[in-house]
Design a protein around this motif. Structure first.
Motif, PDB file in Angstrom:
ATOM      1  N   ALA A  93     -42.701  44.393  25.715  1.00 40.93           N
ATOM      2  CA  ALA A  93     -42.484  43.905  24.350  1.00 40.93           C
ATOM      3  C   ALA A  93     -42.791  42.413  24.241  1.00 40.93           C
ATOM      4  N   PHE A  94     -42.373  41.638  25.251  1.00 43.08           N
ATOM      5  CA  PHE A  94     -42.567  40.187  25.195  1.00 43.08           C
ATOM      6  C   PHE A  94     -44.054  39.822  25.254  1.00 43.08           C
ATOM      7  N   LYS A  95     -44.841  40.640  25.965  1.00 43.43           N
ATOM      8  CA  LYS A  95     -46.277  40.375  26.007  1.00 43.43           C
ATOM      9  C   LYS A  95     -46.856  40.515  24.592  1.00 43.43           C
ATOM     10  N   PHE A  96     -46.447  41.607  23.925  1.00 41.21           N
ATOM     11  CA  PHE A  96     -46.900  41.805  22.544  1.00 41.21           C
ATOM     12  C   PHE A  96     -46.456  40.646  21.646  1.00 41.21           C
ATOM     13  N   ILE A  97     -45.181  40.284  21.790  1.00 38.33           N
ATOM     14  CA  ILE A  97     -44.635  39.239  20.917  1.00 38.33           C
ATOM     15  C   ILE A  97     -45.390  37.920  21.109  1.00 38.33           C
ATOM     16  N   SER A  98     -45.716  37.601  22.357  1.00 38.51           N
ATOM     17  CA  SER A  98     -46.407  36.330  22.620  1.00 38.51           C
ATOM     18  C   SER A  98     -47.747  36.292  21.893  1.00 38.51           C
ATOM     19  N   LYS A  99     -48.352  37.484  21.741  1.00 39.71           N
ATOM     20  CA  LYS A  99     -49.653  37.544  21.079  1.00 39.71           C
ATOM     21  C   LYS A  99     -49.486  37.549  19.558  1.00 39.71           C
ATOM     22  N   ILE A 100     -48.623  38.451  19.069  1.00 38.36           N
ATOM     23  CA  ILE A 100     -48.485  38.613  17.618  1.00 38.36           C
ATOM     24  C   ILE A 100     -47.945  37.338  16.965  1.00 38.36           C
ATOM     25  N   PHE A 101     -46.923  36.765  17.562  1.00 36.06           N
ATOM     26  CA  PHE A 101     -46.276  35.606  16.940  1.00 36.06           C
ATOM     27  C   PHE A 101     -46.807  34.272  17.464  1.00 36.06           C
ATOM     28  N   LYS A 102     -47.827  34.348  18.301  1.00 31.84           N
ATOM     29  CA  LYS A 102     -48.445  33.140  18.884  1.00 31.84           C
ATOM     30  C   LYS A 102     -47.395  32.202  19.468  1.00 31.84           C
ATOM     31  N   ARG A 103     -46.554  32.761  20.301  1.00 29.60           N
ATOM     32  CA  ARG A 103     -45.494  31.982  20.923  1.00 29.60           C
ATOM     33  C   ARG A 103     -45.610  32.095  22.441  1.00 29.60           C
ATOM     34  N   GLU A 104     -45.381  30.970  23.096  1.00 29.74           N
ATOM     35  CA  GLU A 104     -45.255  31.017  24.540  1.00 29.74           C
ATOM     36  C   GLU A 104     -43.805  31.381  24.824  1.00 29.74           C
ATOM     37  N   VAL A 105     -43.578  32.440  25.582  1.00 25.35           N
ATOM     38  CA  VAL A 105     -42.207  32.826  25.920  1.00 25.35           C
ATOM     39  C   VAL A 105     -42.038  32.693  27.425  1.00 25.35           C
ATOM     40  N   ILE A 106     -41.028  31.922  27.831  1.00 22.30           N
ATOM     41  CA  ILE A 106     -40.806  31.718  29.262  1.00 22.30           C
ATOM     42  C   ILE A 106     -39.459  32.309  29.632  1.00 22.30           C
ATOM     43  N   VAL A 107     -39.472  33.300  30.506  1.00 21.09           N
ATOM     44  CA  VAL A 107     -38.221  33.951  30.898  1.00 21.09           C
ATOM     45  C   VAL A 107     -37.965  33.689  32.369  1.00 21.09           C
ATOM     46  N   ARG A 108     -36.781  33.174  32.669  1.00 24.16           N
ATOM     47  CA  ARG A 108     -36.375  33.065  34.076  1.00 24.16           C
ATOM     48  C   ARG A 108     -35.385  34.184  34.321  1.00 24.16           C
ATOM     49  N   ASP A 109     -35.755  35.167  35.133  1.00 20.89           N
ATOM     50  CA  ASP A 109     -34.756  36.183  35.472  1.00 20.89           C
ATOM     51  C   ASP A 109     -34.202  35.861  36.852  1.00 20.89           C
ATOM     52  N   CYS A 110     -33.434  36.784  37.438  1.00 23.98           N
ATOM     53  CA  CYS A 110     -32.786  36.405  38.693  1.00 23.98           C
ATOM     54  C   CYS A 110     -33.776  36.317  39.838  1.00 23.98           C
ATOM     55  N   LYS A 111     -35.021  36.745  39.614  1.00 18.49           N
ATOM     56  CA  LYS A 111     -36.012  36.735  40.692  1.00 18.49           C
ATOM     57  C   LYS A 111     -37.071  35.651  40.542  1.00 18.49           C
ATOM     58  N   ARG A 112     -37.553  35.471  39.339  1.00 19.45           N
ATOM     59  CA  ARG A 112     -38.699  34.582  39.164  1.00 19.45           C
ATOM     60  C   ARG A 112     -38.902  34.232  37.696  1.00 19.45           C
ATOM     61  N   PHE A 113     -39.994  33.503  37.419  1.00 27.07           N
ATOM     62  CA  PHE A 113     -40.352  33.156  36.047  1.00 27.07           C
ATOM     63  C   PHE A 113     -41.440  34.071  35.514  1.00 27.07           C
ATOM     64  N   HIS A 114     -41.344  34.360  34.238  1.00 30.89           N
ATOM     65  CA  HIS A 114     -42.433  35.060  33.544  1.00 30.89           C
ATOM     66  C   HIS A 114     -42.880  34.179  32.387  1.00 30.89           C
ATOM     67  N   HIS A 115     -44.134  33.771  32.396  1.00 39.73           N
ATOM     68  CA  HIS A 115     -44.684  33.005  31.271  1.00 39.73           C
ATOM     69  C   HIS A 115     -45.532  33.970  30.442  1.00 39.73           C
ATOM     70  N   PHE A 116     -45.050  34.296  29.250  1.00 41.39           N
ATOM     71  CA  PHE A 116     -45.825  35.197  28.396  1.00 41.39           C
ATOM     72  C   PHE A 116     -46.662  34.360  27.447  1.00 41.39           C
ATOM     73  N   GLU A 117     -47.954  34.656  27.397  1.00 37.23           N
ATOM     74  CA  GLU A 117     -48.830  33.913  26.492  1.00 37.23           C
ATOM     75  C   GLU A 117     -50.025  34.778  26.142  1.00 37.23           C
ATOM     76  N   GLY A 118     -50.334  34.857  24.849  1.00 38.13           N
ATOM     77  CA  GLY A 118     -51.524  35.585  24.386  1.00 38.13           C
ATOM     78  C   GLY A 118     -51.586  37.029  24.850  1.00 38.13           C
ATOM     79  N   GLY A 119     -50.422  37.664  25.014  1.00 40.00           N
ATOM     80  CA  GLY A 119     -50.411  39.075  25.385  1.00 40.00           C
ATOM     81  C   GLY A 119     -50.392  39.333  26.884  1.00 40.00           C
ATOM     82  N   HIS A 120     -50.322  38.248  27.681  1.00 38.40           N
ATOM     83  CA  HIS A 120     -50.277  38.441  29.136  1.00 38.40           C
ATOM     84  C   HIS A 120     -49.067  37.741  29.733  1.00 38.40           C
TER      85      HIS A 120
END
Ligand code: ZN
Ligand code: ZN
Length: 628
Positions: free
Chosen positions: A594-621
């Protein structure tokens, strides 16, 4: 040192000259010279001179306790001052790095009693400090008895605070409180000690209560509260105390406060506040050192700003092994494996410090998050062969993770069977993760059973096994597992996500959310979901265990804490600005999609730190390239 041949003969003159030399003495070399002058002048039995020299050797920062002991033994009949000096010398830690020796201090105290002396207000604080250090509760209680006999407790604040501090460091809160209540007018020092005792024992609310009632607070009070709450993992409140301290405007934070606060920001992902503190230090010209700078490197990395983290790191004048390790770890969890390894290589080239166990955890973790199998194997080898570091379970866990993700199950199993110690849940857990990724049900089942025998109440292992069954379409087994969980009363750790907006950290979790904006958030979420579906998003309901039909499962996905936090971020932050979220558990695969989609549709960079690592969502990836 000018003394010697030209020395006039008058004994009084010699004595006063020697005394002033002792008073000006700054190094042990000088102290030794003075001692030989005392001997040549025939004044080594002068108790006054000997006790001044002994005081320098035993107590001052430049002193040396072994030499002090030598001098002490030479004195035939030491007085109370000398005994106290020796006890104090053993009780304190010197800035020169010489450690305290509490056991010796206690034994000197016993010798003092045996020699028939009555200890006084200079004896008690140091012997109690020593008892507290080695948790000698029995001895400390005896000392308490001696103090009562002297009647000092009611009239000497130092002694009363030392007693309180002793019970607090032994974790005996009841006696500490009793000692506290017996102080006629507890001063700010006593109150700080009591608060510190509460915080150390996890009685945070008691600490808060006492703190609230204080009429006078000093910097130590604020530092104790802030540091205590940071260490207890309650960083949000720690930051609130800091703001309160700022509002009261009577104290400027010192290095201890600032270091604690930076660490609070790291845990909370409170980037704005972390930046504010960094700016504050720059504006005020707070002198930087390697500890603070390393804390900043770590803070920026953990708050998702790996670029800024690298900048701070590059600007550092001096880097110790902890600084290098913080940078390597930071890059590793951001999935920048190659860069992490480059930093490691640079550390080796500079050659000023040697990697330690933690450095290697970072290095192997970098290989894992970037799928660098060959490099991982090589570094794991060199740990022992070049650096003589025996790999620990956490290093094995990294290697098993690396091999499992690459589908090299034979090699992973061989590695586990060659471990010199019993593999722990992290090692098996890493293997189970690999099995899940590659749908290796056969091995996965065995591994999961092992994990469940090690930790039969760990919810996460059930979930992983159940996911494995679901992937293999063995829904009957998944169902059975659910029944077992219910029977055993196994509860899921609730997911919890944090997001900082306008310098305030907001917390979201599935069941408890006191945010008055909850209704608004839900409406935004539904709108977002509609747009996602139009863009081709299909909810992945496999990870939802306990629900009955797909519709309900979908609802449950919508309530994931990271989704709530994201919706809040979309509502409350400017269009186009990045959204940073911290989650206590791993991000689930559906939210990941869902966050990959959101980063593309809403043109937002989403950065999630979970208990393991970081996820940088941007442009659908996502930066993890779905490799997590
Ligand atoms: Zn989710
Ligand atoms: Zn990702």
């Amino acid at each position: 040192m000018i003394i010697g041949k030209s020395l006039p003969r008058s004994p009084n003159f010699v004595r006063s000259r020697l005394l002033s030399l002792i008073q000006e003495c700054e190094t042990m070399r000088e102290a030794r010279q003075i001692q030989s002058h005392l001997i040549t002048a025939g004044m080594s039995d002068d108790v006054f001179l000997a006790s001044r020299l002994l005081f320098f050797c035993a107590v001052s920062d430049a002193g040396n306790l072994d030499y002090a002991t030598l001098l002490f033994r030479r004195i035939g009949d030491p007085n109370l001052f000398l005994w106290n000096t020796m006890i104090r010398g053993h009780a304190i830690k010197r800035r020169s790095g010489e450690e305290s020796n509490p056991t010796n201090a206690i034994s000197l105290y016993k010798q003092l009693l045996a020699a028939g002396f009555l200890p006084d207000e200079c004896t008690f604080p140091f012997v109690l400090k020593s008892c507290g250090k080695v948790l000698a509760l029995e001895t400390g209680r005896n000392v308490h008895g001696h103090i009562v006999k002297t009647g000092l407790l009611r009239c000497n604040a130092h002694v009363a605070n030392a007693l309180l501090s002793f019970y607090a460091s032994c974790g005996d809160l009841e006696r500490a409180r009793k000692a506290f209540d017996e102080i006629p007018v507890p001063d700010v020092v006593s109150q700080n000690v009591m608060i510190g005792g509460y915080l150390r024992m996890g009685a945070l609310d008691m600490a808060k209560q006492l703190f609230a009632g204080m009429s006078e607070r000093n910097l130590v009070t604020w530092n104790t509260m802030i540091t205590g709450f940071v260490q207890a993992g309650r960083g949000r409140e720690a930051l609130e105390f800091f703001h309160e301290m700022q509002r009261s405007a009577r104290f400027d934070p010192d290095k201890i406060t600032l270091a604690s606060l930076i660490s609070a920001c790291s845990r909370l992902g409170a980037l704005d506040q972390g930046k504010w503190i960094h700016n504050y230090m720059q504006k005020r010209g707070v002198p930087m050192d390697v500890v603070i700078e390393t804390a900043l490197v770590d803070m920026y990395a953990k708050c998702g700003c790996i670029k800024r983290s690298l900048e701070v790191f590059r600007e550092m004048n001096y880097k110790d092994v902890l600084a290098w390790t913080a940078m390597i770890n930071g890059l590793a969890v951001h999935g920048q494996g190659e860069e992490a390894l480059d930093v490691f290589k640079q550390m080796l080239v500079e050659g000023k410090c040697k990697p330690n166990q933690v450095t290697f955890t970072g290095v192997l973790c970098a290989c894992t998050h970037s799928g660098l199998v060959a490099e991982g194997r090589q570094y794991f080898q060199t740990m022992r062969s070049i650096y003589s570091i025996e790999p620990q379970p956490q290093h094995y866990a990294c290697m098993v993770d690396l091999l499992g993700r690459a589908g090299l199950f034979g090699e992973a199993e061989l590695l586990i069977s060659n471990m010199p110690v019993e593999p722990d849940v992290f090692v098996w857990g890493a293997l189970l993760g690999g099995c899940k990724m590659h749908g290796n049900l056969e091995l996965g089942e065995t591994v999961a059973q092992r994990l469940l025998s090690l930790e039969p109440l760990n919810h996460a292992f059930y979930v992983q096994l159940s996911n494995l069954y679901a992937k293999a379409n063995r829904f009957e087994d998944a169902k059975k597992l659910r029944t077992t969980m219910k029977d055993k009363g196994i509860k899921k750790i609730p997911g919890c996500s944090l997001i900082e907006v306008d310098g305030l950290v907001h917390e979201f979790s599935v069941h408890v959310s006191h945010d008055p904006l909850m209704e608004e958030i839900k409406i935004v979420l539904e709108k977002v979901t509609r747009e996602l579906k139009l863009a081709g998003y299909v909810p992945d309901v496999k990870e939802v265990l306990l629900e009955i039909d797909d519709n309900e499962k979908e609802q449950s996905l919508l309530q994931h804490s990271e989704r709530l936090a994201l919706a809040f971020g979309l509502m409350k932050t400017e269009a186009g600005s990045p959204i940073r979220i911290i989650k206590n558990l791993r991000i689930c695969s559906d939210c990941h999609v869902a966050f990959k989609f959101i980063s593309k549709i809403f043109k937002r960079e989403v950065i999630v730190r979970d208990c393991k690592r970081f996820h940088h969502f941007e442009g659908g990836h996502c930066s993890c390239k779905d490799y997590w």
